[in-house]
Design a protein around this motif. Structure first.
Motif, PDB file in Angstrom:
ATOM      1  N   LEU A  49       0.826  -1.210   0.000  1.00 58.48           N
ATOM      2  CA  LEU A  49       0.000   0.000   0.000  1.00 58.48           C
ATOM      3  C   LEU A  49       0.857   1.256   0.000  1.00 58.48           C
ATOM      4  O   LEU A  49       0.460   2.282  -0.576  1.00 58.48           O
ATOM      5  N   ALA A  50       2.025   1.216   0.640  1.00 57.35           N
ATOM      6  CA  ALA A  50       2.925   2.379   0.615  1.00 57.35           C
ATOM      7  C   ALA A  50       3.364   2.675  -0.815  1.00 57.35           C
ATOM      8  O   ALA A  50       3.423   3.848  -1.233  1.00 57.35           O
ATOM      9  N   VAL A 180     -12.296   6.475  12.506  1.00 58.95           N
ATOM     10  CA  VAL A 180     -11.374   7.221  11.638  1.00 58.95           C
ATOM     11  C   VAL A 180     -11.646   6.946  10.164  1.00 58.95           C
ATOM     12  O   VAL A 180     -10.821   7.240   9.307  1.00 58.95           O
ATOM     13  N   SER A 181     -12.816   6.368   9.850  1.00 54.60           N
ATOM     14  CA  SER A 181     -13.094   5.898   8.496  1.00 54.60           C
ATOM     15  C   SER A 181     -13.301   7.008   7.471  1.00 54.60           C
ATOM     16  O   SER A 181     -13.325   6.729   6.273  1.00 54.60           O
ATOM     17  N   ILE A 188      -4.690   4.619   6.246  1.00 56.71           N
ATOM     18  CA  ILE A 188      -5.013   3.891   7.483  1.00 56.71           C
ATOM     19  C   ILE A 188      -4.542   2.444   7.376  1.00 56.71           C
ATOM     20  O   ILE A 188      -3.881   1.913   8.280  1.00 56.71           O
ATOM     21  N   ALA A 189      -4.869   1.783   6.271  1.00 57.37           N
ATOM     22  CA  ALA A 189      -4.481   0.384   6.096  1.00 57.37           C
ATOM     23  C   ALA A 189      -2.965   0.237   5.995  1.00 57.37           C
ATOM     24  O   ALA A 189      -2.391  -0.733   6.502  1.00 57.37           O
ATOM     25  N   CYS A 190      -2.307   1.194   5.355  1.00 57.60           N
ATOM     26  CA  CYS A 190      -0.847   1.152   5.222  1.00 57.60           C
ATOM     27  C   CYS A 190      -0.183   1.262   6.587  1.00 57.60           C
ATOM     28  O   CYS A 190       0.741   0.498   6.903  1.00 57.60           O
ATOM     29  N   VAL A 233      -8.563  -1.836   2.895  1.00 51.72           N
ATOM     30  CA  VAL A 233      -8.948  -0.577   2.246  1.00 51.72           C
ATOM     31  C   VAL A 233     -10.427  -0.622   1.868  1.00 51.72           C
ATOM     32  O   VAL A 233     -11.191   0.317   2.139  1.00 51.72           O
ATOM     33  N   LEU A 234     -10.846  -1.709   1.234  1.00 50.69           N
ATOM     34  CA  LEU A 234     -12.246  -1.859   0.837  1.00 50.69           C
ATOM     35  C   LEU A 234     -13.159  -1.907   2.054  1.00 50.69           C
ATOM     36  O   LEU A 234     -14.259  -1.342   2.050  1.00 50.69           O
ATOM     37  N   PHE A 235     -12.699  -2.571   3.119  1.00 53.88           N
ATOM     38  CA  PHE A 235     -13.498  -2.685   4.341  1.00 53.88           C
ATOM     39  C   PHE A 235     -13.709  -1.307   4.971  1.00 53.88           C
ATOM     40  O   PHE A 235     -14.815  -0.994   5.442  1.00 53.88           O
TER      41      PHE A 235
END
Length: 353
Positions: A49-50, A180-181, A188-190, A233-235
């Motif tokens: 993701l980065a 924080v969505s 966030i996921a990264c 990310v999708l979640f």
């Protein structure tokens, strides 16, 4: 309802990617420690993701980068809590559990994550619940209990308890991440992947584990990028649009994809308890998919920043030149409004009932 269908599809796609990782993890656990697998999965998601974020920034114009949503100081505790619960405790518990029970069984047990997510959302974070959604979660939990019970000695399998504990950790993670969505889901996921991956990898090395050969390391990291990174990310996007309980319900189909893949890898006929539990969980998911929630509600004045279209909740002027491209991101304010329509506890409908 078009927006809801898009959000549901996003949650289901996240479920498919995540569900496939459980049997794939089982294939690695014969020679790699549980903490090492968890570390490589999350580190792969963070690194992947980065790279994706870097490429995206290189392709973006300066104006788009200026309007990106940034994590606020008051949101940091929520994010850190989500990383500790879902990024460190959850995957380690899952890998330990998967190493003790069949992959198909562990895949189906992951349905408990949706139920526990909903319970926390209803009891602690006060999301609305009706009879239909409650019965759906009861059905899912009943399936999980039946699947975990060892009839030969009248006890619960230790591996099943570890998987259930992982689901509880992810339920906490889901509800904290909801806080924080509105921020950039990829960021966030990264962050979760890089921090959780580094911690789990450090634990594995301290316990005497060694990095597997390059091909296995690369496979594990790529699996983590798809199953933990892209899936997360999708979640997060689905959380933004559906709330914790509903997203968790859709995400409960994840084990179906894991079961199909695990039975393909290890073609052994499951027990009767397995099929009964699967039926109970399928009924629970069906009840959630059929839910419809509508009433007169009031939106309080609210200012935030997230990707949006100019729908009935986003009727505002711009203080910058806008070419009509949607969705677009910029700080904006919602004025108070009272109306009635079908909705779910997304970022604009977190009101009391």
């Amino acid at each position: 309802m078009h927006a809801r269908h898009n959000a549901a599809f996003t949650a289901l796609l996240a479920a498919a990617l995540f569900g496939a990782t459980t049997p794939l993890a089982k294939t690695l656990l014969g020679s790699v420690s549980p903490f090492m697998v968890a570390g490589l999965f999350y580190l792969g998601s963070g690194v992947g993701l980065a790279i994706a974020i870097l490429v995206r920034r290189l392709l973006q114009t300066a104006g788009k980068r200026k309007n990106e949503s940034r994590i606020q100081k008051e949101e940091i505790p929520w994010l850190l809590g989500a990383i500790i619960a879902g990024g460190i405790a959850g995957p380690a518990l899952l890998m330990l559990g998967v190493s003790l029970i069949a992959a198909a069984t562990s895949s189906l047990l992951l349905n408990l994550e949706g139920a526990l997510t909903a319970v926390l959302a209803w009891v602690v974070f006060r999301e609305n619940v009706d009879v239909q959604t409650f019965l759906g979660m009861v059905s899912i939990v009943a399936g999980g209990v039946l699947l975990s019970w060892q009839s030969d000695n009248g006890s619960v399998a230790p591996g099943a308890l570890l998987v259930a504990a992982a689901c509880a950790a992810w339920a906490i993670d889901n509800n904290l991440t909801r806080k924080v969505s509105t921020n950039d889901a990829m960021v966030i996921a990264c962050l979760k992947g890089l921090i959780a991956g580094s911690v789990n990898l450090a634990i594995a090395l301290l316990l005497g584990a060694h990095l597997p050969r390059f091909s296995m390391t690369a496979t594990a990291m790529f699996t983590g990028f798809a199953g933990y990174g892209v899936s997360l990310v999708l979640f997060i996007v689905a959380l933004r649009n559906l709330g914790s309980a509903r997203t968790g319900a859709y995400f409960s189909v994840a084990p179906i994809f894991g079961i199909v893949l695990s039975l393909f890898i290890w073609p052994e006929p499951p027990s009767m308890n397995f099929w009964i539990a699967a039926a109970l969980m399928a009924v629970g998911i069906w009840l959630h998919v059929r839910e419809r929630h509508q009433h007169t509600h009031t939106h309080e004045s609210l200012a935030h920043n997230h990707p949006h279209k100019h729908d009935e909740h986003h009727q505002h002027a711009h203080d910058f030149e806008w070419g009509g491209i949607e969705p677009h991101t910029h700080p904006h304010r919602h004025t108070a409004i009272t109306h009635s329509h079908a909705h779910f506890p997304d970022i604009h409908h977190r009101h009391n009932h």
